[in-house]
Design a protein around this motif. Structure first.
Motif, PDB file in Angstrom:
ATOM      1  N   GLY A  13       3.006  -1.815  -1.150  1.00 38.34           N
ATOM      2  CA  GLY A  13       4.020  -1.696  -0.100  1.00 38.34           C
ATOM      3  C   GLY A  13       3.853  -0.464   0.774  1.00 38.34           C
ATOM      4  N   ARG A  24       1.885  -9.887  -3.839  1.00 37.87           N
ATOM      5  CA  ARG A  24       2.768 -10.953  -4.270  1.00 37.87           C
ATOM      6  C   ARG A  24       3.624 -11.451  -3.116  1.00 37.87           C
ATOM      7  NH1 ARG A  24       1.213  -7.745  -7.840  1.00 37.87           N
ATOM      8  NH2 ARG A  24       0.131  -8.719  -9.567  1.00 37.87           N
ATOM      9  N   SER A 174       6.010  -3.687  -6.881  1.00 42.22           N
ATOM     10  CA  SER A 174       6.940  -4.640  -7.497  1.00 42.22           C
ATOM     11  C   SER A 174       7.118  -4.352  -8.989  1.00 42.22           C
ATOM     12  CB  SER A 174       6.431  -6.067  -7.299  1.00 42.22           C
ATOM     13  OG  SER A 174       5.149  -6.207  -7.884  1.00 42.22           O
ATOM     14  N   VAL A 177       3.036  -5.179 -12.761  1.00 41.53           N
ATOM     15  CA  VAL A 177       1.724  -5.110 -13.393  1.00 41.53           C
ATOM     16  C   VAL A 177       1.649  -3.908 -14.346  1.00 41.53           C
ATOM     17  CG1 VAL A 177      -0.745  -4.785 -12.923  1.00 41.53           C
ATOM     18  CG2 VAL A 177       0.586  -6.353 -11.535  1.00 41.53           C
ATOM     19  N   ASP A 197      11.886   0.909  -1.726  1.00 39.45           N
ATOM     20  CA  ASP A 197      11.313  -0.424  -1.526  1.00 39.45           C
ATOM     21  C   ASP A 197      12.336  -1.231  -0.717  1.00 39.45           C
ATOM     22  OD1 ASP A 197       9.013  -2.129  -3.493  1.00 39.45           O
ATOM     23  OD2 ASP A 197      10.294  -3.211  -2.082  1.00 39.45           O
ATOM     24  N   PRO A 198      11.873  -2.002   0.267  1.00 37.67           N
ATOM     25  CA  PRO A 198      12.838  -2.797   1.037  1.00 37.67           C
ATOM     26  C   PRO A 198      13.454  -3.917   0.194  1.00 37.67           C
ATOM     27  CG  PRO A 198      10.593  -3.286   1.747  1.00 37.67           C
ATOM     28  CD  PRO A 198      10.511  -2.157   0.767  1.00 37.67           C
ATOM     29  N   GLY A 216       8.673   1.994   3.419  1.00 35.93           N
ATOM     30  CA  GLY A 216       8.048   3.247   3.003  1.00 35.93           C
ATOM     31  C   GLY A 216       8.313   4.419   3.940  1.00 35.93           C
TER      32      GLY A 216
HETATM   33  N1  APR Z   1       7.433  -0.337   2.443  1.00 32.65           N
HETATM   34  C1  APR Z   1       7.565  -0.201   1.095  1.00 32.65           C
HETATM   35  N2  APR Z   1       7.463  -1.238   0.249  1.00 32.65           N
HETATM   36  C2  APR Z   1       7.219  -2.457   0.762  1.00 32.65           C
HETATM   37  C3  APR Z   1       7.065  -2.678   2.146  1.00 32.65           C
HETATM   38  C4  APR Z   1       7.203  -1.561   3.008  1.00 32.65           C
HETATM   39  N3  APR Z   1       7.073  -1.643   4.326  1.00 32.65           N
HETATM   40  N4  APR Z   1       6.825  -4.008   2.325  1.00 32.65           N
HETATM   41  C5  APR Z   1       6.827  -4.577   1.107  1.00 32.65           C
HETATM   42  N5  APR Z   1       7.067  -3.655   0.146  1.00 32.65           N
HETATM   43  C6  APR Z   1       7.181  -3.819  -1.310  1.00 32.65           C
HETATM   44  C7  APR Z   1       7.543  -5.210  -1.792  1.00 32.65           C
HETATM   45  O1  APR Z   1       8.960  -5.416  -1.714  1.00 32.65           O
HETATM   46  C8  APR Z   1       7.044  -5.173  -3.241  1.00 32.65           C
HETATM   47  O2  APR Z   1       8.039  -4.667  -4.117  1.00 32.65           O
HETATM   48  O3  APR Z   1       5.927  -3.543  -1.903  1.00 32.65           O
HETATM   49  C9  APR Z   1       5.868  -4.178  -3.167  1.00 32.65           C
HETATM   50  C10 APR Z   1       4.507  -4.822  -3.282  1.00 32.65           C
HETATM   51  O4  APR Z   1       4.367  -5.426  -4.533  1.00 32.65           O
HETATM   52  P1  APR Z   1       3.012  -6.129  -4.982  1.00 32.65           P
HETATM   53  O5  APR Z   1       2.496  -6.977  -3.872  1.00 32.65           O
HETATM   54  O6  APR Z   1       3.267  -6.771  -6.294  1.00 32.65           O
HETATM   55  O7  APR Z   1       1.981  -4.895  -5.124  1.00 32.65           O
HETATM   56  P2  APR Z   1       1.769  -3.871  -6.312  1.00 32.65           P
HETATM   57  O8  APR Z   1       3.029  -3.621  -7.061  1.00 32.65           O
HETATM   58  O9  APR Z   1       1.050  -2.725  -5.737  1.00 32.65           O
HETATM   59  O10 APR Z   1       0.770  -4.669  -7.249  1.00 32.65           O
HETATM   60  C11 APR Z   1       0.298  -4.049  -8.403  1.00 32.65           C
HETATM   61  O11 APR Z   1      -1.178  -5.864  -8.925  1.00 32.65           O
HETATM   62  O12 APR Z   1      -2.566  -7.396  -7.930  1.00 32.65           O
HETATM   63  C12 APR Z   1      -2.519  -6.278  -8.721  1.00 32.65           C
HETATM   64  O13 APR Z   1      -4.087  -4.573  -9.073  1.00 32.65           O
HETATM   65  C13 APR Z   1      -3.258  -5.139  -8.082  1.00 32.65           C
HETATM   66  O14 APR Z   1      -2.621  -2.861  -7.750  1.00 32.65           O
HETATM   67  C14 APR Z   1      -2.153  -4.191  -7.701  1.00 32.65           C
HETATM   68  C15 APR Z   1      -1.096  -4.476  -8.742  1.00 32.65           C
END
Ligand code: APR
Length: 230
Positions: A13, A24, A174, A177, A197-198, A216
């Motif tokens: 995010g 996701r 999220s 993981v 987080d939004p 962010g």
């Molecule tokens: N600012 C902040 N957060 C945001 C924004 C934003 N503009 N837009 C979306 N988000 C948030 C979403 O609401 C969500 O909670 O970012 C988060 C992204 O979550 P994931 O896509 O699950 O990414 P992440 O948690 O980094 O995944 C963890 O999973 O696929 C594996 O190894 C990979 O490092 C990755 C791990």
């Protein structure tokens, strides 16, 4: 006076505002692919060419992206605090924003590594890995990324740093993981924790964490003001 220690756990995010897709999305796909197809040892065994192509494309996208205000604020916090960034992201936007202490828990997009000997890690000279590109011992190179089901060698170091924190900030993950998501439970009792987080993650124990339901950049801007006042 002793400088306070800030530890920041970031996820996809934080890079969303720089145009890099989160994992996701609502369709459960990552840039059109089932995550296990492109980010697991099984996916690699099944179709190396597809996996290499996928990460070659991710590198192209990451090259075009620029750090956003969120990355920049985290770098600026170093003026007043000892800051360590623990990121799940494989892009290099924290580095490019100027942060100096960064732990890449899930590896780095711009590094390759041997499939024979995982201690052989290389800074990439070009942005592509092709079938036939080999390490010095003659085995195929793969992305230096921690895939699903693989060990997270930097987790212990990340946990130790988290245990020393005075302030712990979670941005844009999220928390689905593991083991990365467990880090929120390693903070000492004196530590003040914040999550930005939004969309606040569900099914996660967020007691004792102040929730800032914002993107962010906006969330970190607000947090910077809160920290200045405290
Ligand atoms: N600012 C902040 N957060 C945001 C924004 C934003 N503009 N837009 C979306 N988000 C948030 C979403 O609401 C969500 O909670 O970012 C988060 C992204 O979550 P994931 O896509 O699950 O990414 P992440 O948690 O980094 O995944 C963890 O999973 O696929 C594996 O190894 C990979 O490092 C990755 C791990």
């Amino acid at each position: 006076m002793k400088r306070k220690k800030i530890t920041v756990l970031t996820g996809a995010g934080i890079s969303a505002e720089s145009g890099i897709a989160t994992f996701r999305g609502s369709d459960g796909l990552w840039e059109g692919h089932d995550i296990m197809e492109v980010a697991s040892p099984q996916g690699w065994q099944k179709d190396r060419e597809l996996v290499l192509h996928f990460y070659n494309e991710r590198r192209k996208a990451a090259r075009k992206a620029e750090p956003n205000q969120g990355h920049l604020i985290l770098a600026e916090l170093e003026k007043d605090y000892d800051v360590t960034i623990i990121t799940q992201n494989v892009d290099n936007l924290h580095e490019r924003a100027g942060s100096s202490n960064i732990i890449h828990l899930h590896g780095q997009l711009f590094q390759s590594r041997s499939t024979l000997d995982e201690s052989l890690v290389y800074d990439m000279e070009s942005d592509v890995i092709n079938i036939g590109d080999k390490c010095e011992k003659g085995s195929q190179l793969r992305p230096h990324i921690v895939w699903f089901g693989e060990d997270v060698p930097l987790m212990e170091k990340a946990a130790e740093i988290t245990e020393q924190s005075d302030i712990f900030i979670v941005v844009g993950t999220s928390l689905q993981v593991y083991p990365a998501a467990n880090l929120i439970h390693f903070t000492p009792s004196r530590c003040k924790s914040y999550l930005i987080d939004p969309k606040i993650p569900e099914n996660v124990d967020l007691r004792n964490i102040e929730l800032i339901e914002k993107g962010g950049s906006e969330g970190l801007e607000l947090l910077r003001k809160i920290l200045t006042k405290s």
